[in-house]
Design a protein around this motif. Sequence first.
Motif, PDB file in Angstrom:
ATOM      1  N   VAL A 177     -65.106  34.399 -61.013  1.00  0.00           N
ATOM      2  CA  VAL A 177     -64.513  35.719 -60.775  1.00  0.00           C
ATOM      3  C   VAL A 177     -63.017  35.580 -60.515  1.00  0.00           C
ATOM      4  CG1 VAL A 177     -64.551  37.754 -59.290  1.00  0.00           C
ATOM      5  CG2 VAL A 177     -66.698  36.606 -59.887  1.00  0.00           C
ATOM      6  N   LEU A 178     -62.649  34.605 -59.692  1.00  0.00           N
ATOM      7  CA  LEU A 178     -61.237  34.412 -59.367  1.00  0.00           C
ATOM      8  C   LEU A 178     -60.442  33.914 -60.572  1.00  0.00           C
ATOM      9  CD1 LEU A 178     -61.520  32.827 -55.803  1.00  0.00           C
ATOM     10  CD2 LEU A 178     -61.001  35.197 -56.417  1.00  0.00           C
ATOM     11  N   ALA A 179     -61.092  33.184 -61.479  1.00  0.00           N
ATOM     12  CA  ALA A 179     -60.400  32.729 -62.687  1.00  0.00           C
ATOM     13  C   ALA A 179     -59.966  33.912 -63.547  1.00  0.00           C
ATOM     14  CB  ALA A 179     -61.297  31.786 -63.486  1.00  0.00           C
ATOM     15  N   GLU A 180     -60.754  34.979 -63.528  1.00  0.00           N
ATOM     16  CA  GLU A 180     -60.347  36.194 -64.237  1.00  0.00           C
ATOM     17  C   GLU A 180     -59.112  36.808 -63.580  1.00  0.00           C
ATOM     18  OE1 GLU A 180     -61.610  37.377 -66.955  1.00  0.00           O
ATOM     19  OE2 GLU A 180     -63.422  36.157 -67.161  1.00  0.00           O
ATOM     20  N   VAL A 181     -59.095  36.808 -62.252  1.00  0.00           N
ATOM     21  CA  VAL A 181     -57.936  37.337 -61.529  1.00  0.00           C
ATOM     22  C   VAL A 181     -56.709  36.474 -61.807  1.00  0.00           C
ATOM     23  CG1 VAL A 181     -57.027  37.926 -59.242  1.00  0.00           C
ATOM     24  CG2 VAL A 181     -59.460  38.255 -59.743  1.00  0.00           C
ATOM     25  N   LEU A 182     -56.902  35.166 -61.895  1.00  0.00           N
ATOM     26  CA  LEU A 182     -55.795  34.258 -62.190  1.00  0.00           C
ATOM     27  C   LEU A 182     -55.140  34.595 -63.520  1.00  0.00           C
ATOM     28  CD1 LEU A 182     -54.143  31.643 -61.704  1.00  0.00           C
ATOM     29  CD2 LEU A 182     -56.018  30.393 -62.807  1.00  0.00           C
ATOM     30  N   VAL A 184     -54.980  37.488 -64.980  1.00  0.00           N
ATOM     31  CA  VAL A 184     -54.205  38.723 -64.823  1.00  0.00           C
ATOM     32  C   VAL A 184     -52.884  38.435 -64.116  1.00  0.00           C
ATOM     33  CG1 VAL A 184     -54.189  41.019 -63.779  1.00  0.00           C
ATOM     34  CG2 VAL A 184     -56.294  40.131 -64.807  1.00  0.00           C
ATOM     35  N   CYS A 185     -52.940  37.622 -63.077  1.00  0.00           N
ATOM     36  CA  CYS A 185     -51.713  37.279 -62.345  1.00  0.00           C
ATOM     37  C   CYS A 185     -50.731  36.534 -63.243  1.00  0.00           C
ATOM     38  CB  CYS A 185     -52.050  36.433 -61.122  1.00  0.00           C
ATOM     39  SG  CYS A 185     -52.996  37.285 -59.842  1.00  0.00           S
ATOM     40  N   ALA A 186     -51.244  35.582 -64.021  1.00  0.00           N
ATOM     41  CA  ALA A 186     -50.369  34.786 -64.881  1.00  0.00           C
ATOM     42  C   ALA A 186     -49.721  35.635 -65.959  1.00  0.00           C
ATOM     43  CB  ALA A 186     -51.164  33.646 -65.512  1.00  0.00           C
ATOM     44  N   THR A 187     -50.406  36.688 -66.390  1.00  0.00           N
ATOM     45  CA  THR A 187     -49.839  37.562 -67.420  1.00  0.00           C
ATOM     46  C   THR A 187     -48.548  38.214 -66.942  1.00  0.00           C
ATOM     47  OG1 THR A 187     -52.068  38.020 -68.258  1.00  0.00           O
ATOM     48  CG2 THR A 187     -50.326  39.537 -68.906  1.00  0.00           C
ATOM     49  N   SER A 188     -48.467  38.500 -65.658  1.00  0.00           N
ATOM     50  CA  SER A 188     -47.278  39.179 -65.125  1.00  0.00           C
ATOM     51  C   SER A 188     -46.079  38.255 -64.994  1.00  0.00           C
ATOM     52  CB  SER A 188     -47.603  39.788 -63.760  1.00  0.00           C
ATOM     53  OG  SER A 188     -47.886  38.768 -62.810  1.00  0.00           O
ATOM     54  N   PHE A 189     -46.277  36.934 -65.140  1.00  0.00           N
ATOM     55  CA  PHE A 189     -45.168  36.000 -64.965  1.00  0.00           C
ATOM     56  C   PHE A 189     -44.347  35.803 -66.234  1.00  0.00           C
ATOM     57  CE2 PHE A 189     -48.053  33.806 -61.662  1.00  0.00           C
ATOM     58  CZ  PHE A 189     -47.651  34.717 -60.701  1.00  0.00           C
ATOM     59  N   GLY A 190     -44.809  36.345 -67.345  1.00  0.00           N
ATOM     60  CA  GLY A 190     -44.123  36.089 -68.603  1.00  0.00           C
ATOM     61  C   GLY A 190     -42.807  36.821 -68.750  1.00  0.00           C
ATOM     62  N   PHE A 241     -47.971  36.025 -57.284  1.00  0.00           N
ATOM     63  CA  PHE A 241     -47.597  34.617 -57.128  1.00  0.00           C
ATOM     64  C   PHE A 241     -48.485  33.919 -56.098  1.00  0.00           C
ATOM     65  CE2 PHE A 241     -45.005  31.410 -54.890  1.00  0.00           C
ATOM     66  CZ  PHE A 241     -44.789  30.529 -55.936  1.00  0.00           C
ATOM     67  N   ILE A 242     -48.651  34.549 -54.942  1.00  0.00           N
ATOM     68  CA  ILE A 242     -49.472  33.941 -53.886  1.00  0.00           C
ATOM     69  C   ILE A 242     -50.934  33.864 -54.316  1.00  0.00           C
ATOM     70  CG2 ILE A 242     -50.306  34.255 -51.525  1.00  0.00           C
ATOM     71  CD1 ILE A 242     -47.587  35.519 -50.871  1.00  0.00           C
ATOM     72  N   LEU A 243     -51.419  34.920 -54.969  1.00  0.00           N
ATOM     73  CA  LEU A 243     -52.805  34.913 -55.447  1.00  0.00           C
ATOM     74  C   LEU A 243     -53.035  33.788 -56.454  1.00  0.00           C
ATOM     75  CD1 LEU A 243     -54.038  38.589 -56.002  1.00  0.00           C
ATOM     76  CD2 LEU A 243     -55.128  36.802 -54.638  1.00  0.00           C
ATOM     77  N   ALA A 244     -52.109  33.630 -57.390  1.00  0.00           N
ATOM     78  CA  ALA A 244     -52.270  32.609 -58.430  1.00  0.00           C
ATOM     79  C   ALA A 244     -52.358  31.214 -57.818  1.00  0.00           C
ATOM     80  CB  ALA A 244     -51.116  32.687 -59.426  1.00  0.00           C
ATOM     81  N   ALA A 246     -53.095  30.446 -54.662  1.00  0.00           N
ATOM     82  CA  ALA A 246     -54.276  30.343 -53.801  1.00  0.00           C
ATOM     83  C   ALA A 246     -55.543  30.140 -54.630  1.00  0.00           C
ATOM     84  CB  ALA A 246     -54.401  31.598 -52.937  1.00  0.00           C
ATOM     85  N   ILE A 247     -55.646  30.850 -55.751  1.00  0.00           N
ATOM     86  CA  ILE A 247     -56.827  30.711 -56.611  1.00  0.00           C
ATOM     87  C   ILE A 247     -56.891  29.311 -57.204  1.00  0.00           C
ATOM     88  CG2 ILE A 247     -57.853  31.471 -58.792  1.00  0.00           C
ATOM     89  CD1 ILE A 247     -56.874  34.300 -58.107  1.00  0.00           C
ATOM     90  N   LEU A 248     -55.764  28.800 -57.671  1.00  0.00           N
ATOM     91  CA  LEU A 248     -55.757  27.458 -58.256  1.00  0.00           C
ATOM     92  C   LEU A 248     -56.128  26.400 -57.221  1.00  0.00           C
ATOM     93  CD1 LEU A 248     -52.609  27.668 -60.554  1.00  0.00           C
ATOM     94  CD2 LEU A 248     -54.958  27.235 -61.295  1.00  0.00           C
ATOM     95  N   ILE A 249     -55.621  26.537 -56.014  1.00  0.00           N
ATOM     96  CA  ILE A 249     -55.977  25.583 -54.958  1.00  0.00           C
ATOM     97  C   ILE A 249     -57.467  25.681 -54.641  1.00  0.00           C
ATOM     98  CG2 ILE A 249     -55.630  25.016 -52.521  1.00  0.00           C
ATOM     99  CD1 ILE A 249     -52.704  25.898 -52.874  1.00  0.00           C
ATOM    100  N   PHE A 250     -57.987  26.911 -54.594  1.00  0.00           N
ATOM    101  CA  PHE A 250     -59.418  27.103 -54.349  1.00  0.00           C
ATOM    102  C   PHE A 250     -60.246  26.454 -55.458  1.00  0.00           C
ATOM    103  CE2 PHE A 250     -63.276  29.587 -55.185  1.00  0.00           C
ATOM    104  CZ  PHE A 250     -63.916  29.503 -53.958  1.00  0.00           C
ATOM    105  N   LEU A 251     -59.844  26.649 -56.711  1.00  0.00           N
ATOM    106  CA  LEU A 251     -60.578  26.057 -57.828  1.00  0.00           C
ATOM    107  C   LEU A 251     -60.538  24.535 -57.772  1.00  0.00           C
ATOM    108  CD1 LEU A 251     -59.563  28.382 -60.822  1.00  0.00           C
ATOM    109  CD2 LEU A 251     -61.607  28.492 -59.396  1.00  0.00           C
ATOM    110  N   CYS A 252     -59.402  23.977 -57.384  1.00  0.00           N
ATOM    111  CA  CYS A 252     -59.299  22.518 -57.260  1.00  0.00           C
ATOM    112  C   CYS A 252     -60.258  21.992 -56.195  1.00  0.00           C
ATOM    113  CB  CYS A 252     -57.866  22.116 -56.919  1.00  0.00           C
ATOM    114  SG  CYS A 252     -56.674  22.334 -58.255  1.00  0.00           S
ATOM    115  N   LEU A 253     -60.314  22.677 -55.065  1.00  0.00           N
ATOM    116  CA  LEU A 253     -61.191  22.239 -53.977  1.00  0.00           C
ATOM    117  C   LEU A 253     -62.663  22.351 -54.369  1.00  0.00           C
ATOM    118  CD1 LEU A 253     -59.340  23.826 -50.907  1.00  0.00           C
ATOM    119  CD2 LEU A 253     -59.337  21.428 -51.622  1.00  0.00           C
TER     120      LEU A 253
END
Length: 357
Positions: A177-182, A184-190, A241-244, A246-253
């Motif tokens: 679920v969070l990967a989907e949010v990631l 969306v967040c990454a899309t806004s960085f372009g 930015f913070i969500l992206a 945080a999600i990546l760190i969560f996925l790594c863990l």
Amino acid sequence: MANRSHILMDFKNMDTASPEMIHNALKSHRYSLRNSSLAPEDHIPLTKEEKDKYDFQQRRNQNPHPRMLQLIAGIPFIIGMVLLVVLIPILLFNQTANIVTDKVPFLLTGLSVCIKLAWSTLETDVRMIEPFYILSKRHASPKVLTLDYSSLAFGWMPIRAFLNGHFLVGFVGLGSVLAEVLTVCATSFGTVSGMDFVSRPPDRGHSGQGTPKNSSSYAGPDGDSGIDAGEETYFSFWVSFILALAILIFLCLVATYVYVRRRHPFLPRQPNTIASILGFIHQSKMLYDFVGTEKLNNDDMVERLVGIGKTYGLGWFTGRDGEMHCGVDEEELASNYKHGDDARKATMPWTTNWSDY
């Protein structure tokens, strides 16, 4: 649906057989579903094209574990996510590196999609093997025999897993679920430059909405061309930015947790086909408990099995034919399954090379 079926005899000596061996042994047979049970249809001959239709074209890895749950895939996957954690701040807050997102605005989105696809594969494998992992720990509840995470809907699966106390599966499902949010967040960085949000916070008289790149419609106090923010506001940028991160760190863990707990093979082969599963139960004594259950739904099946009061496990057991077999059966089993060891050799000392001792 196979407890009364004659096709179980087709799985003789296939307890620890590879998928290729099972396929070669069964490809000359035809089967159908009748009255909620599998039945042979050998009276209808198969053509050579039908027999060879699903022949394996490549040799499979000797490791029976799903590839995504092996360290050969897990280590690069985790390293890739860690690198993305480092890459996002560099591309957003370094003026030189920000040129990359200016020229290739879909870069971070593409990398996030790759993470999402890889995580989806990881989740699929975890869903598939979880009931068998629980059985491999021995003395499992009868409810495990009807446990099915593979068919649960996206989003509902982690909730169901947490309610069942299967936290690893729940965290993996939450990661999807969070990967989907990631993404969306990454899309806004372009279309943004993070330096603008660090050096120029919005004033009280301004809505906080930035202007597109190369726009001069908003000039700062120094007379420059304004915030390089696309459609992002000061608040939305920092939330994304913070969500992206945080999600990546969560996925790594979570991925690290998965590979610590699930990277070891605990099955002779993957339980990803009907034939593979039937090979695990073709000599199980527990099949007697399933007589007359062909048309029961899941809840009725659980009620019946719980009423019997047995526990179940995956390992080596004495089958209905009196021989040693590997698979799923009622407790007590003869021994646990350990990948690479064959408990049948203990009853066949003439096959042992005594010169090794």
